[in-house]
Motif scaffolding. Sequence first.
Motif, PDB file in Angstrom:
ATOM      1  N   SER A   4      -9.503  10.500   0.740  1.00  0.00           N
ATOM      2  CA  SER A   4      -9.426   9.212   1.441  1.00  0.00           C
ATOM      3  C   SER A   4      -8.289   9.167   2.433  1.00  0.00           C
ATOM      4  O   SER A   4      -8.172   8.240   3.217  1.00  0.00           O
ATOM      5  CB  SER A   4      -9.257   8.075   0.435  1.00  0.00           C
ATOM      6  OG  SER A   4      -7.986   8.167  -0.211  1.00  0.00           O
TER       7      SER A   4
ATOM      8  N   VAL B 174      -7.623   8.072  -3.955  1.00  0.00           N
ATOM      9  CA  VAL B 174      -8.898   8.760  -4.097  1.00  0.00           C
ATOM     10  C   VAL B 174      -8.860  10.010  -3.228  1.00  0.00           C
ATOM     11  O   VAL B 174      -8.669   9.917  -2.014  1.00  0.00           O
ATOM     12  CB  VAL B 174     -10.074   7.854  -3.662  1.00  0.00           C
ATOM     13  CG1 VAL B 174     -11.396   8.599  -3.779  1.00  0.00           C
ATOM     14  CG2 VAL B 174     -10.084   6.585  -4.485  1.00  0.00           C
TER      15      VAL B 174
ATOM     16  N   VAL C 288      -1.489   1.356  -5.674  1.00  0.00           N
ATOM     17  CA  VAL C 288      -2.762   1.645  -5.023  1.00  0.00           C
ATOM     18  C   VAL C 288      -3.297   2.941  -5.602  1.00  0.00           C
ATOM     19  O   VAL C 288      -2.565   3.930  -5.717  1.00  0.00           O
ATOM     20  CB  VAL C 288      -2.594   1.768  -3.495  1.00  0.00           C
ATOM     21  CG1 VAL C 288      -3.895   2.218  -2.845  1.00  0.00           C
ATOM     22  CG2 VAL C 288      -2.153   0.441  -2.905  1.00  0.00           C
TER      23      VAL C 288
ATOM     24  N   HIS D 138      -7.823  -3.398   6.401  1.00  0.00           N
ATOM     25  CA  HIS D 138      -8.631  -3.346   5.191  1.00  0.00           C
ATOM     26  C   HIS D 138      -9.920  -4.121   5.435  1.00  0.00           C
ATOM     27  O   HIS D 138     -10.168  -5.148   4.838  1.00  0.00           O
ATOM     28  CB  HIS D 138      -7.859  -3.939   4.003  1.00  0.00           C
ATOM     29  CG  HIS D 138      -6.528  -3.298   3.806  1.00  0.00           C
ATOM     30  ND1 HIS D 138      -6.375  -2.065   3.234  1.00  0.00           N
ATOM     31  CD2 HIS D 138      -5.279  -3.706   4.134  1.00  0.00           C
ATOM     32  CE1 HIS D 138      -5.093  -1.734   3.194  1.00  0.00           C
ATOM     33  NE2 HIS D 138      -4.418  -2.715   3.745  1.00  0.00           N
TER      34      HIS D 138
ATOM     35  N   SER E   7      -8.338  -1.500  -3.544  1.00  0.00           N
ATOM     36  CA  SER E   7      -8.255  -0.242  -4.305  1.00  0.00           C
ATOM     37  C   SER E   7      -6.954  -0.131  -5.088  1.00  0.00           C
ATOM     38  O   SER E   7      -6.443   0.968  -5.319  1.00  0.00           O
ATOM     39  CB  SER E   7      -8.396   0.964  -3.361  1.00  0.00           C
ATOM     40  OG  SER E   7      -9.615   0.919  -2.665  1.00  0.00           O
TER      41      SER E   7
ATOM     42  N   SER F 294       0.790  -1.232   0.000  1.00  0.00           N
ATOM     43  CA  SER F 294       0.000   0.000   0.000  1.00  0.00           C
ATOM     44  C   SER F 294       0.823   1.282   0.000  1.00  0.00           C
ATOM     45  O   SER F 294       0.460   2.234  -0.700  1.00  0.00           O
ATOM     46  CB  SER F 294      -0.959  -0.011   1.190  1.00  0.00           C
ATOM     47  OG  SER F 294      -1.899  -1.056   1.065  1.00  0.00           O
TER      48      SER F 294
ATOM     49  N   GLU G 284     -12.510  -4.663   2.320  1.00  0.00           N
ATOM     50  CA  GLU G 284     -12.139  -5.481   1.179  1.00  0.00           C
ATOM     51  C   GLU G 284     -11.128  -6.545   1.603  1.00  0.00           C
ATOM     52  O   GLU G 284     -10.029  -6.624   1.108  1.00  0.00           O
ATOM     53  CB  GLU G 284     -11.541  -4.601   0.076  1.00  0.00           C
ATOM     54  CG  GLU G 284     -12.500  -3.547  -0.466  1.00  0.00           C
ATOM     55  CD  GLU G 284     -11.869  -2.717  -1.556  1.00  0.00           C
ATOM     56  OE1 GLU G 284     -11.912  -3.144  -2.734  1.00  0.00           O
ATOM     57  OE2 GLU G 284     -11.319  -1.666  -1.236  1.00  0.00           O
TER      58      GLU G 284
END
Length: 395
Positions: free
Chosen positions: A363, A360, A357, A373, A383, A296, A376
């Motif tokens: 976010s 957004v 990753v 996470h 993501s 990430s 998900e």
Amino acid sequence: MSAVLLAAVVLTAALALGVLLLRRGLLRRRRSVSAYFAAAVACTVLAGVAAGPALPRGGPARALGGPLLGSLGLGGKQVPVLVVPNRPGFNLVAVAADEASAGTDRGRLARGGQRPGSALTWVPVELPAGPGQVWVSSGGAVAALAVDTGRAPADAADAGPAALRGDDGPECASAAAGALLGGDPRPPATCPADGLAPTDAAALRGTVAFLAGRGARSLGLVEDASPRGRAAAAEVRAAAGRAGIAVGAPDSNRQPLVVTSGWAGADAAVRDVEAGRTFAEGTYLAPWLFTAPLLSPSAGQLIPLRYAPNSPAAVEYLKALGARLPGDAPTSAGYDAWRRARGTTAPAPATLYATAVLYVPGSGGPGAAGGHHHAEATSWLPSGMVVPVAGLGTT
């Protein structure tokens, strides 16, 4: 009916029949009497065997414990709990919830914490031999998980892998969970960090060959002192030496960064690259570092894999993990153990994958949730994308 009770019933019935026959004169000769009672005793023994082995005091011990995956109602929701190795002595208790605590005494629970590379909360707990309980607290609620660790180990060698106690403990527990999901309930005898798999060594050599083909003349290396880490670093240095590539510690030079440490070292390495403390022209992770918390941070991660993350087998593992341990991140260690438990092998040779990753706005950026996470849990990279870059061939 227990074996002891069944044997007693059979013996009592046989003796009663023998007395009746004697009274009626049907067993007149001493030899016949002896033969009859010998047959009665034999029948009693056979009845005990048929009923199954008894476990009297001092008799055979119960079977060994093994990794336990359960679920507790805490704070108005079901919270998965993993206990590894579920043996007497040191254990890791993983809770799929933030700010969790655990222990064997409800009034004295130890607070857990997050560990590098994992999406769970981890609590070291000492468990006694035999049946017992692990109390878990989360969301303002407390509940107990029933455990049975089996007999006490005969010596320290039976107490569980030593790597469970250190930085590699969560990876080892993830492998144990994967094996359990695949149908192997046995306690782990070793941990992934205890040695370098030949296929992983080949993937590392292939990675160095790829860098040589791109004209690299130097690389930074992040290693650790585990048996796997030492062997992996030696493979990278030897392959780099053959290709004329200098190997050094991470620094301010713009050069490829190869990471062969465990989860803890890799977590620090990718965060240093993301923060600009280390410069890297791509961060090349060892195969065992394929897990979302290490992918990430924005560090230009690339990783050699012997399987496609979207292959049917890999997706089946994700579904099994999501069904039994939602909230956990899938890992290469868990998938490898799940596959071995099912008797399947990964295709070879390795392919180099790039990961990214998607950010957004609003976010908080990649990893803003602290590596958890929850939404998900069954995705390799929530993501994000995992894209094949190049085949590494056989090296």
